[in-house]
Design a protein around this motif. Sequence first.
Motif: not given
Length: 602
Positions: A224-230, A234-239
């Motif tokens: 997630e330190e790569l940017g807000p898109e990361a 990750n949230k899309l993957l969880a959903e």
Amino acid sequence: MKKANNSKTAGLGRNDSLIAPVTVAATAVTLCAMAATALWVFRLENRSAARARLRQVDAIGTVLAFSAETMLADEELSPLRSLVCLAARDYDLTSCRVVLPDNQVVADSRLAEINTQRLPAQWESASMDLPGPPGQDEIVHRYTLHVPGRGPARLEITACAPQAAASLWEAEAGVGAISVISLLFLLGTTRRLRARSRLFGALRQCLLAAGHGERSRAVLGIQEELGPEASVWNKLLAELEQRQQARVLEQAGRPADGDGASLADQACGSLADGLIVLDGQSFVRYANPAAAALLRLAGPSPAGRRMSELLDSAPLADAVRDVTSRPPGPATVVEHQDANRGWLRITVRRLAGAAQPAICLFIEDITQQRASEKARCEFISQVAHELRTPLTNIRLSVEVATEDHADPVEAARSMDVISRESSRLARMIDEMLSAAQIETGTLCLNRDAVKVDELLREMEADFAAQAADKGLRFHLELPVKCPQIQADKAKLTLAVHNLVGNALKYTPSGGQVKVVLEVNTGDLQVAVTDSGIGIASEEQARVFDRFYRSADPRVGRLTGTGLGLTLVRDVIRLHGGDIEVRSELDRGSTFLVRLPLPKEAA
């Protein structure tokens, strides 16, 4: 897991290694383009300056030649010499002089070159020596002067060609400044791209892994330190993982396909209206084929997608949230309109008795209904306007006819207007009633023996005054003998009046309208021809549609209901005949009516 992370790191390294050569190549291309542009601009500017200087010197020479001829004829040498000096000084000329035959210089911007102080009374047309060819950076123009009563002379002008050295230096300086700025911008962009490329590289590796069947969130997740898109990824993957789990649970709890479930699916699938079932999170659980068609959805079933992905409508989203948050009760109706789907009416209702919140969306296409409502409103407006004109004429004529001491001639004319406008009102009302009867399928014909030639003569008498008032030539051609037909005279008269009334309405003053009746084998043919504005070819197929009016602005300036030609066509077809139109824009129109003859007459 370690192997996946190593592959991601390798992917990031490859992306970083690509940025440097791409940046260098982009910089080189940009600098070359700027240099070529500057050189081209310099050449264009140099040529433009040279052409402008040539035009300037030629204009100066033309004016000086005219003035010099006049001054030589009047022996005004002092003003001529002053004029030559001023021209050379003001317009940066290298030299400017007036030379007589035998090389006698009478005026020169360099005073030392003058070798003749007085103008001879007359001189011979001797040859004059021409100076050598001009230098590379010189402009030389020579003009022959004709001095009346004395002889010829010559005006010589020499000027320096424009130098663009300063412009070249400015162009080089500009290119240099722009190159430095561009280089700094590219360096800054390179640094930013290198930072962003790490994120894009990670996303690319994850997508490739997913394409090869990988579904583990631990493998597909990125730092997630790569940017807000990361974080969003990750949230899309969880959903997605939650939705997959819910689907598995739902399938595990669903009974095996039986007659009840099969019949329910078939019944919902056969509905003409759309049906969509949403869960409490606005995810689609079911959508019948009609819903997919109404929402213009292509591809696989929309089950599992959010409703906002299928139809982006803020009112619908608000209605779904409102219905979800309260107990089952009255439905909420939302209407949506866009260019792709037309008008949709969506009824939102919460299912009662469900263990989890479930929302049903019933989708109905009301595009045609909206179009009919719009056409009906326009029709009412047009009818009101159409009725107002004859009523106004009748009211004014009544006032004139009932005035004290009214002129008998004016009173008679007013009564004629009242009669004519009353007939016009009656025809309009008959037209609207007939249109309503046609729409409801209740129009009936009261057939009787009808002489079409007599009907057309009556029509001619009805429209003669209107044609004369508008300055139109109105002509009726009838055969020597015309058989009777079985027809409804009132309906047929209404149809003919509509055709002739349209011809008079859309034909400008000075034109002509002609009605021709012909008897053919098996049918009667009535042709109504005018020299009016005509109908565009792309509109001719629609002129018989209900409420249709041409897009031609000349038609829009005239009142009309859009029902006349529809009524004509339906009346003619009820009589077993047909109608066609032949028209050319700005050349006029012909409406051709064919009515069948009785077998004994045919």
